[in-house]
Write a protein that holds these residues in place. Sequence first.
Motif, PDB file in Angstrom:
ATOM      1  N   ASP A 188      42.813  48.542  48.858  1.00  0.00           N
ATOM      2  CA  ASP A 188      41.845  48.025  50.001  1.00  0.00           C
ATOM      3  C   ASP A 188      41.698  46.598  50.017  1.00  0.00           C
ATOM      4  O   ASP A 188      41.854  45.853  50.831  1.00  0.00           O
ATOM      5  N   ASP A 189      41.167  45.921  48.741  1.00  0.00           N
ATOM      6  CA  ASP A 189      40.770  44.801  48.683  1.00  0.00           C
ATOM      7  C   ASP A 189      40.978  44.223  47.216  1.00  0.00           C
ATOM      8  O   ASP A 189      40.478  44.733  46.342  1.00  0.00           O
ATOM      9  N   LEU A 190      41.572  42.845  47.214  1.00  0.00           N
ATOM     10  CA  LEU A 190      41.706  42.423  45.999  1.00  0.00           C
ATOM     11  C   LEU A 190      40.861  41.476  45.605  1.00  0.00           C
ATOM     12  O   LEU A 190      40.265  40.546  46.659  1.00  0.00           O
ATOM     13  N   GLN A 191      40.409  41.347  44.137  1.00  0.00           N
ATOM     14  CA  GLN A 191      39.208  40.445  43.839  1.00  0.00           C
ATOM     15  C   GLN A 191      39.650  39.570  42.751  1.00  0.00           C
ATOM     16  O   GLN A 191      40.809  39.508  42.423  1.00  0.00           O
ATOM     17  N   ALA A 192      38.836  38.226  42.856  1.00  0.00           N
ATOM     18  CA  ALA A 192      39.120  37.451  41.687  1.00  0.00           C
ATOM     19  C   ALA A 192      40.684  36.583  41.752  1.00  0.00           C
ATOM     20  O   ALA A 192      41.124  36.279  40.757  1.00  0.00           O
ATOM     21  N   LEU A 193      41.004  36.479  42.925  1.00  0.00           N
ATOM     22  CA  LEU A 193      42.490  35.659  42.944  1.00  0.00           C
ATOM     23  C   LEU A 193      42.239  34.399  42.723  1.00  0.00           C
ATOM     24  O   LEU A 193      43.260  33.873  42.046  1.00  0.00           O
ATOM     25  N   HIS A 194      40.992  33.621  42.297  1.00  0.00           N
ATOM     26  CA  HIS A 194      41.159  32.594  41.895  1.00  0.00           C
ATOM     27  C   HIS A 194      41.465  32.321  40.244  1.00  0.00           C
ATOM     28  O   HIS A 194      41.818  31.600  39.877  1.00  0.00           O
ATOM     29  N   ALA A 195      41.341  33.546  39.805  1.00  0.00           N
ATOM     30  CA  ALA A 195      41.553  33.622  38.308  1.00  0.00           C
ATOM     31  C   ALA A 195      42.705  34.422  37.976  1.00  0.00           C
ATOM     32  O   ALA A 195      43.156  34.162  36.766  1.00  0.00           O
TER      33      ALA A 195
END
Length: 446
Positions: free
Chosen positions: A369-376
């Motif tokens: 549903d939701d992806l996290q920490a795309l910056h890393a």
Amino acid sequence: MLNISELAAIAQDKAQQLGIHKFDLSGSTVDDASVQVDQGAPKQVKASNRSSVTVRVWNEAHQVGIASTTDVDALGLEVALKTAQEASAFGITEHAPDFSPEAKVALPDSPNEIVPQAPISDLLERLCQAEHRVLEAHPAIVGVPYNSLSQRDVERFYVHSEGALRHEAQSISTIYLYSKTEQEGKKPRSAGAFRMSRQLETLDVEGCLQETIDKTISHLDYQKIPTGKYTVVFSPEAFLSLLGAFSNLFNAQSILDKQSLSTPDSLGTQIASPLLSVADDMLHPANVGQSLFDGEGTPTRRVSLIENGILKNFLHSAGTAKRMNAQPTGHANMGSKITVGPHFYHVSQGEPGQQSYSLAEAENVVLVDDLQALHAGVKSLQGSFSLPFDGWVVNGGDRISVESATVAGDFREVLKSILYVEPEVHLTPSGVCPYIWVEGLSVTGE
């Protein structure tokens, strides 16, 4: 409302006084008001009125100097023009930017709809009511720590010394809710939702709070997931997050800088499953933040990026288009340098699939549903990603929340491993997109 003709006349007059023959201005003014609440009481109230103008000046040697100002008046423009004129002596000579060849092309009529802003008290009352309903929905929901209700009036303009004159104005209202739970012996769970509209009265507050409630409750009874390969279904928000993280695939400036997964020769090659088509369409009817022109005054338009899995076009500024023998596409952002970026994705079905799939009948499928920490977790120049996510394991229509896990892979392989593109598209802040089924992705449980 900004008087663009008066602004252009002032800039032309000041440029003549300074001996400047070629210049352009790109900028915006924003009138913004927003509120946040905490347990029924105001937490933060903000209001601002700000302007930003980028000025470019060309000297006799065709070098360009750039300056910026926040003052949209005679003195501010004069100082910015003079500063840019002085900076032009240090401008580049190779691939120097120029006016867009489409900066004077006629645009469709813009409604320039600025809606009167509601009182701050109305924003606080609506947001407090929404927060209260989320808190009352389930005993485990103890707070809505991140929330916001805002209304914004935006005016954008572009002017150059050879007669280009662009101006548009619009109002946008947004609401954001993000909940938090606490249960004895269990980890806190969270979920959120976001909505946009052209005016406060048509903003889907009910849909936003109901989505927040439903997602939050669905995550309360979570379980661990075994590590392995799964068929993964990306929600529209999750797939567009990945697409945005690897947008260098379509970015002509990144390609010229050799900071892309594509090369100039990639056009016409099969980069995805024939089931997938992707366009960038700033003028899509569902896009609340439509703009008729980019930072260089080039008209925006629908640009087909992937058709039935084949890479068809790149996103261009005037400069990248000239260097790659193409046409500008209206994706330039004006700043200390010209950058290129996507606007509003439209992901859809390509070729018809041999088989259709449904979450109501799926077995052992992971719904992200939701992806996290795309910056890393994204290596955009390698194509790889490893990202924590919120989601569920789906079996026969039943959804069990995943306690803690990451999904990993190579984005190029993800595109080629698409199993099914659902027919119905859903609106998100970054575009419209259906649910995307991908075969054989690695999911690592805790």
